[in-house]
Design an enzyme around this catalytic site. Structure first.
Site, PDB file in Angstrom:
ATOM      1  CB  ALA A 249      -0.797  -0.007   1.171  1.00 58.62           C
TER       2      ALA A 249
ATOM      3  N   GLY B 227      14.273  13.236 -10.777  1.00 59.01           N
ATOM      4  CA  GLY B 227      14.541  12.393  -9.866  1.00 59.01           C
ATOM      5  C   GLY B 227      14.873  11.278 -10.614  1.00 59.01           C
TER       6      GLY B 227
ATOM      7  NE  ARG C 211      14.236   3.778 -14.374  1.00 60.79           N
ATOM      8  CZ  ARG C 211      15.188   4.581 -14.473  1.00 60.79           C
ATOM      9  NH1 ARG C 211      16.290   4.147 -15.135  1.00 60.79           N
ATOM     10  NH2 ARG C 211      14.954   6.063 -14.164  1.00 60.79           N
TER      11      ARG C 211
ATOM     12  CG  ASN D 281      11.065  -0.101 -14.233  1.00 60.63           C
ATOM     13  OD1 ASN D 281      12.144  -0.074 -13.624  1.00 60.63           O
ATOM     14  ND2 ASN D 281      10.586   0.946 -14.562  1.00 60.63           N
TER      15      ASN D 281
ATOM     16  CB  THR E 282      11.419   1.229  -4.796  1.00 54.92           C
ATOM     17  OG1 THR E 282      11.761   1.538  -6.257  1.00 54.92           O
ATOM     18  CG2 THR E 282      11.952   2.036  -3.934  1.00 54.92           C
TER      19      THR E 282
ATOM     20  CG  LEU F 234       8.100   3.840 -21.315  1.00 51.57           C
ATOM     21  CD1 LEU F 234       8.177   5.034 -21.825  1.00 51.57           C
ATOM     22  CD2 LEU F 234       9.559   3.003 -21.327  1.00 51.57           C
TER      23      LEU F 234
ATOM     24  CE1 TYR G 164       7.617   4.413  -4.685  1.00 53.80           C
ATOM     25  CE2 TYR G 164       9.366   4.165  -5.988  1.00 53.80           C
ATOM     26  CZ  TYR G 164       8.569   3.788  -5.562  1.00 53.80           C
ATOM     27  OH  TYR G 164       8.181   2.522  -5.523  1.00 53.80           O
TER      28      TYR G 164
HETATM   29  N1  UDP Z   1       9.637   7.288 -19.489  1.00 50.30           N
HETATM   30  C1  UDP Z   1       9.508   8.160 -20.386  1.00 50.30           C
HETATM   31  N2  UDP Z   1       7.929   8.729 -20.459  1.00 50.30           N
HETATM   32  C2  UDP Z   1       7.003   8.465 -19.991  1.00 50.30           C
HETATM   33  C3  UDP Z   1       6.957   7.525 -18.712  1.00 50.30           C
HETATM   34  C4  UDP Z   1       8.240   7.127 -18.501  1.00 50.30           C
HETATM   35  O1  UDP Z   1      10.385   8.401 -20.848  1.00 50.30           O
HETATM   36  O2  UDP Z   1       6.060   8.910 -20.179  1.00 50.30           O
HETATM   37  C5  UDP Z   1      10.768   6.979 -19.071  1.00 50.30           C
HETATM   38  C6  UDP Z   1      11.226   7.271 -17.313  1.00 50.30           C
HETATM   39  O3  UDP Z   1      11.890   8.330 -17.433  1.00 50.30           O
HETATM   40  C7  UDP Z   1      12.115   6.074 -16.972  1.00 50.30           C
HETATM   41  C8  UDP Z   1      11.182   4.931 -17.727  1.00 50.30           C
HETATM   42  O4  UDP Z   1      10.543   5.509 -18.639  1.00 50.30           O
HETATM   43  O5  UDP Z   1      13.303   6.335 -17.541  1.00 50.30           O
HETATM   44  C9  UDP Z   1      10.395   4.038 -17.074  1.00 50.30           C
HETATM   45  O6  UDP Z   1       9.652   5.004 -16.118  1.00 50.30           O
HETATM   46  P1  UDP Z   1       8.438   4.534 -15.328  1.00 50.30           P
HETATM   47  O7  UDP Z   1       7.778   5.694 -14.738  1.00 50.30           O
HETATM   48  O8  UDP Z   1       7.731   3.491 -16.203  1.00 50.30           O
HETATM   49  O9  UDP Z   1       9.089   3.740 -14.185  1.00 50.30           O
HETATM   50  P2  UDP Z   1      10.073   4.130 -13.172  1.00 50.30           P
HETATM   51  O10 UDP Z   1      11.437   3.872 -13.500  1.00 50.30           O
HETATM   52  O11 UDP Z   1       9.777   5.548 -12.848  1.00 50.30           O
HETATM   53  O12 UDP Z   1       9.909   3.279 -11.890  1.00 50.30           O
END
Ligand code: UDP
Length: 309
Positions: A57, A266, A203, A153, A100, A173, A124
């Protein structure tokens, strides 16, 4: 939950439905409670003779946490403290926690071992570090054994297409790229000047079913008297954002419309797990390691309009 039920466990789901949906839980299993309702949680754990808790959660968006850190600390840290307090009150001795890869921040090398420095670069990740820290004390003082699973991821969907990602707003993504294919509205790639082969972030995408199986192995380890520990949950293989776009094009047979955008605050350049500890100590053996299967399952769910429609 689906895997737990299939494997013969009795399950009670607690959700305040602020980000989750009733339709994902079989009728009769859901208790609509917030994590901060400590005494109600204690009562529920007593009534259900709860043996172990899996704690998912949390709020999960890096970008949102950079805008509203207070929300992340209140929910992820304050909520977890309330849950742990309820567990102590009810005498429940085992917890599996969704942590994470963001606890590692910007590691100097990859793949990332669990022993790498913990230095998050966003609230986060920091909120998860704080909970992992609390867990060490709850083990030492209350003998509450626990496993932190450091997710890379989470992606894909239930292979049968019944359950998938439904975040509102969606920030991840793969679902955003699939949405771009369906709507024609371009996805945005956050940054093209990272120190990676094609300039986009790398990732480690792990299928949600393999991730779920890691939780079951962790619960069984703790119920069997195993010690507290922390594990990466990732496949050990990284993919750039452009590789994801190419995989989506192959699976869907359609061009992905996209734009280049600025880096997202971030974001680390590259997060890839060393996954040997989970495989070696808990016997984790992921079934869906190929990117195309992950994207296929996500597409199967998304192209049906998700569960809500
Ligand atoms: N990302 C992107 N465009 C988007 C969402 C994510 O380029 O609209 C990139 C983001 O910068 C990261 C990767 O895709 O490098 C995975 O992002 P996501 O938010 O899915 O997961 P996270 O790695 O933040 O947990």
């Amino acid at each position: 939950m689906r895997l737990l039920l299939q494997q013969g466990y009795e399950v009670a789901v607690v959700d305040d439905l602020s980000r989750g949906y009733r339709h994902n839980v079989p009728p009769g299993c859901l208790y609509q409670l917030s994590l901060v309702e400590t005494n109600a949680l204690t009562e529920l754990m007593r009534q259900t003779a709860c043996e172990a808790v899996i704690h998912f959660a949390g709020l999960i968006s890096v970008g949102e946490s950079m805008r509203e850190p207070e929300r992340y600390l209140a929910n992820n840290v304050g909520g977890s403290l309330s849950l742990l307090t309820a567990m102590v009150q009810a005498g429940v001795k085992h917890l599996v926690f969704s942590s994470t890869a963001a606890v590692y921040g910007n590691p100097h090398t990859t793949p990332i071992l669990e022993s790498f420095p913990i230095q998050p670069v966003n609230p986060y990740g920091e909120s998860k570090v704080m909970v992992e820290t609390m867990l060490r004390w709850f083990d030492q003082i209350h003998r509450l054994t626990n496993i932190s699973l450091r997710y890379f991821n989470a992606s894909g969907a239930d292979p049968e297409g019944r359950l998938g990602e439904e975040h509102e707003p969606e920030t991840h993504l793969i679902p955003l790229v699939l949405r771009a294919v369906m709507t024609g509205e371009p996805a945005t790639i956050f940054g093209n000047d990272y120190d990676t082969p094609d300039g986009t972030c790398i990732r480690d995408y792990v299928h949600v079913d393999d991730l779920a199986q890691a939780h079951i192995l962790a619960v069984e380890h703790l119920l069997g008297g195993g010690a507290s520990d922390q594990f990466n949950v990732g496949t050990g293989t990284g993919h750039t954002v452009l590789e994801i776009i190419r995989a989506v094009e192959e699976v869907t047979g359609k061009k992905v419309p996209y734009l280049w955008g600025a880096r997202r605050d971030g974001d680390a350049a590259s997060l890839v797990a060393a996954s040997g500890k989970l495989r070696g100590k808990l016997g984790w053996n992921p079934k869906y390691t190929g990117l195309s299967t992950i994207v296929e399952h996500a597409w199967n769910f998304a192209s049906k309009g998700g569960r809500r429609s």
